[in-house]
Design a protein around this motif. Structure first.
Motif, PDB file in Angstrom:
ATOM      1  N   PHE A 252       0.839  -1.207   0.000  1.00  0.00           N
ATOM      2  CA  PHE A 252       0.000   0.000   0.000  1.00  0.00           C
ATOM      3  C   PHE A 252       0.870   1.251   0.000  1.00  0.00           C
ATOM      4  N   ILE A 253       1.907   1.249   0.831  1.00  0.00           N
ATOM      5  CA  ILE A 253       2.799   2.406   0.919  1.00  0.00           C
ATOM      6  C   ILE A 253       3.453   2.701  -0.432  1.00  0.00           C
ATOM      7  N   MET A 254       4.016   1.675  -1.044  1.00  0.00           N
ATOM      8  CA  MET A 254       4.749   1.878  -2.295  1.00  0.00           C
ATOM      9  C   MET A 254       3.826   2.274  -3.442  1.00  0.00           C
ATOM     10  N   ARG A 255       2.599   1.816  -3.375  1.00  0.00           N
ATOM     11  CA  ARG A 255       1.665   2.096  -4.476  1.00  0.00           C
ATOM     12  C   ARG A 255       0.932   3.428  -4.317  1.00  0.00           C
ATOM     13  N   TYR A 256       0.623   3.794  -3.068  1.00  0.00           N
ATOM     14  CA  TYR A 256      -0.259   4.938  -2.880  1.00  0.00           C
ATOM     15  C   TYR A 256       0.340   6.099  -2.090  1.00  0.00           C
ATOM     16  N   ARG A 257       1.159   5.811  -1.067  1.00  0.00           N
ATOM     17  CA  ARG A 257       1.604   6.918  -0.219  1.00  0.00           C
ATOM     18  C   ARG A 257       2.966   6.598   0.371  1.00  0.00           C
ATOM     19  N   ILE A 258       4.013   6.932  -0.375  1.00  0.00           N
ATOM     20  CA  ILE A 258       5.371   6.574   0.004  1.00  0.00           C
ATOM     21  C   ILE A 258       5.775   7.223   1.328  1.00  0.00           C
ATOM     22  N   GLU A 259       5.162   8.368   1.671  1.00  0.00           N
ATOM     23  CA  GLU A 259       5.513   9.053   2.919  1.00  0.00           C
ATOM     24  C   GLU A 259       5.307   8.165   4.143  1.00  0.00           C
ATOM     25  N   LEU A 260       4.377   7.235   4.054  1.00  0.00           N
ATOM     26  CA  LEU A 260       4.079   6.379   5.205  1.00  0.00           C
ATOM     27  C   LEU A 260       5.207   5.413   5.541  1.00  0.00           C
ATOM     28  N   ILE A 261       6.198   5.321   4.665  1.00  0.00           N
ATOM     29  CA  ILE A 261       7.322   4.430   4.956  1.00  0.00           C
ATOM     30  C   ILE A 261       8.089   4.904   6.192  1.00  0.00           C
ATOM     31  N   VAL A 262       7.975   6.187   6.506  1.00  0.00           N
ATOM     32  CA  VAL A 262       8.639   6.743   7.697  1.00  0.00           C
ATOM     33  C   VAL A 262       8.130   6.079   8.970  1.00  0.00           C
ATOM     34  N   VAL A 263       6.856   5.701   8.977  1.00  0.00           N
ATOM     35  CA  VAL A 263       6.244   5.150  10.187  1.00  0.00           C
ATOM     36  C   VAL A 263       6.427   3.637  10.295  1.00  0.00           C
ATOM     37  N   PHE A 264       6.965   3.039   9.241  1.00  0.00           N
ATOM     38  CA  PHE A 264       7.105   1.583   9.185  1.00  0.00           C
ATOM     39  C   PHE A 264       7.852   1.013  10.399  1.00  0.00           C
ATOM     40  N   PRO A 265       9.013   1.575  10.784  1.00  0.00           N
ATOM     41  CA  PRO A 265       9.731   1.025  11.952  1.00  0.00           C
ATOM     42  C   PRO A 265       8.930   1.127  13.245  1.00  0.00           C
ATOM     43  N   LEU A 266       8.129   2.173  13.391  1.00  0.00           N
ATOM     44  CA  LEU A 266       7.325   2.328  14.598  1.00  0.00           C
ATOM     45  C   LEU A 266       6.204   1.291  14.650  1.00  0.00           C
ATOM     46  N   VAL A 267       5.643   0.966  13.499  1.00  0.00           N
ATOM     47  CA  VAL A 267       4.621  -0.072  13.448  1.00  0.00           C
ATOM     48  C   VAL A 267       5.225  -1.413  13.851  1.00  0.00           C
ATOM     49  N   ALA A 268       6.436  -1.683  13.364  1.00  0.00           N
ATOM     50  CA  ALA A 268       7.133  -2.918  13.745  1.00  0.00           C
ATOM     51  C   ALA A 268       7.401  -2.940  15.243  1.00  0.00           C
ATOM     52  N   LEU A 269       7.761  -1.784  15.818  1.00  0.00           N
ATOM     53  CA  LEU A 269       7.999  -1.691  17.254  1.00  0.00           C
ATOM     54  C   LEU A 269       6.713  -1.963  18.033  1.00  0.00           C
ATOM     55  N   LEU A 270       5.609  -1.412  17.575  1.00  0.00           N
ATOM     56  CA  LEU A 270       4.319  -1.632  18.230  1.00  0.00           C
ATOM     57  C   LEU A 270       3.943  -3.112  18.211  1.00  0.00           C
ATOM     58  N   MET A 271       4.166  -3.763  17.085  1.00  0.00           N
ATOM     59  CA  MET A 271       3.850  -5.188  16.980  1.00  0.00           C
ATOM     60  C   MET A 271       4.749  -6.003  17.910  1.00  0.00           C
ATOM     61  N   SER A 272       5.983  -5.591  18.065  1.00  0.00           N
ATOM     62  CA  SER A 272       6.902  -6.277  18.979  1.00  0.00           C
ATOM     63  C   SER A 272       6.468  -6.102  20.428  1.00  0.00           C
ATOM     64  N   THR A 273       6.025  -4.897  20.770  1.00  0.00           N
ATOM     65  CA  THR A 273       5.546  -4.622  22.127  1.00  0.00           C
ATOM     66  C   THR A 273       4.328  -5.475  22.447  1.00  0.00           C
TER      67      THR A 273
END
Length: 333
Positions: A252-273
């Motif tokens: 979705f990020i690569m196709r529609y909104r590349i800016e959201l890639i900035v939040v990708f590491p935080l999403v991974a952190l949330l899933m780890s938590t």
């Protein structure tokens, strides 16, 4: 709302007073679970960011207000059904045996009437928004039936229980989408990401519950799907769901909104938590409506939400240059 009621010896049911009965029928609606409607919000924010629609407008404000109320009514209808049909199994659970239906303080005929009336009220309210919204609300209710009612009752089937219950995630996103527009088509990649993220959360809930019960026989008697699960198989499925969710989020990020890639590491952190949370005794992962009591998780979720909303509205041109294709887009052509 809690009950100070105990089953008499032999698990025979008690005859409740009228006040207890009324409180029981309010409790089985599980209004505290309305916090799950937070999953509707991304469905509102994404189309708003595309259409650049003002948030404060009479028609949109009505749609959002009526939409959340309709969604709550449909969800509460499903919870009532779940409470009634799960009562025999809940009596085998160390904490759920204190639920009103398990204690025998719920009138089953009244509960079924309550189930249907809330569905009718929810669909009627949904129709004031759009047919798309009403169809989606009806689908949410139908999935509650598929999940709970025999002989289908997917909650008794390993893996299918997680997959079907988590369909509610993309349905909630579609409900949010329908509050804003019925013209734009939501990206399939985003819907699958949302579905798999829901599966990730649900599978960890199953893992945490199975682990805390600590006895495969008792767990299997309480929930039939546990007869086919182990801690290893549940964690294996969690890995699959997490990988699939992040894959489709990336698509979705690569196709529609590349800016959201900035939040990708935080999403991974949330899933780890959240993964770590599932290993704790009496984990909030077993009761998602209580996750607000987890400060670290809430801080991470809030930061991600604020950042994602900002990134939906503000462009970062350099990211398009950094991630622009360096290979032919179709190999061999």
């Amino acid at each position: 709302m809690s009950f100070q009621i105990r089953l008499p010896p032999g698990n025979s049911l008690i005859k409740p007073t009228l006040s207890v009965r009324v409180r029981a029928h309010l409790q089985i609606m599980r209004l505290d679970h309305s916090i799950k409607n937070i999953f509707v919000i991304p469905g509102i924010v994404v189309p708003l960011s595309v259409l650049r629609t003002p948030l404060l407008s009479p028609s949109l404000d009505w749609n959002i207000l009526a939409g959340f109320l309709a969604t709550t009514l449909i969800a509460c209808s499903n919870y009532v059904l779940n409470e009634v049909l799960d009562a025999p199994f809940d009596r085998l659970h160390p904490t759920k045996r204190a639920r009103p239906a398990a204690l025998g303080v719920v009138s089953v005929p009244v509960a079924y009437a309550q189930w249907l009336l809330m569905m009718v009220a929810g669909i009627a309210l949904a129709l004031t928004i759009s047919h798309f919204f009403a169809y989606t609300a009806a689908a949410l209710w139908v999935m509650g039936c598929v999940y709970n009612i025999p002989p289908i009752r997917t909650k008794d089937k390993a893996y299918l229980d997680v997959l079907t219950e988590s369909v509610n995630n993309p349905l909630r996103m579609l409900l949010g989408w329908g509050m804003v527009t019925s013209l734009l088509v939501p990206p399939v990649s985003l819907l699958i990401c949302y579905w798999m993220a829901g599966c990730y959360l649900m599978a960890l809930k199953r893992f945490s519950e199975y682990r805390e019960i600590g006895d495969a026989g008792i767990a299997g008697a309480y929930r039939k799907s546990f007869q086919h699960y182990t801690e290893v198989s549940l964690l294996t499925s969690v890995t699959f769901y997490a990988s699939a969710a992040m894959l489709f989020f990336g698509a979705f990020i690569m196709r529609y909104r590349i800016e959201l890639i900035v939040v990708f590491p935080l999403v991974a952190l949330l899933m780890s938590t959240y993964f770590n949370l599932a290993f704790q005794q009496h984990s909030a992962a077993q009761n998602p409506e209580k996750l607000y009591r987890e400060p670290i998780l809430m801080i991470e979720a809030t930061l991600i939400s604020v950042l994602m909303i900002a990134l939906l509205y503000f462009d970062i041109p350099i990211l398009n240059r950094i991630f622009s294709p360096t290979l032919p887009t179709a190999f061999g052509h």
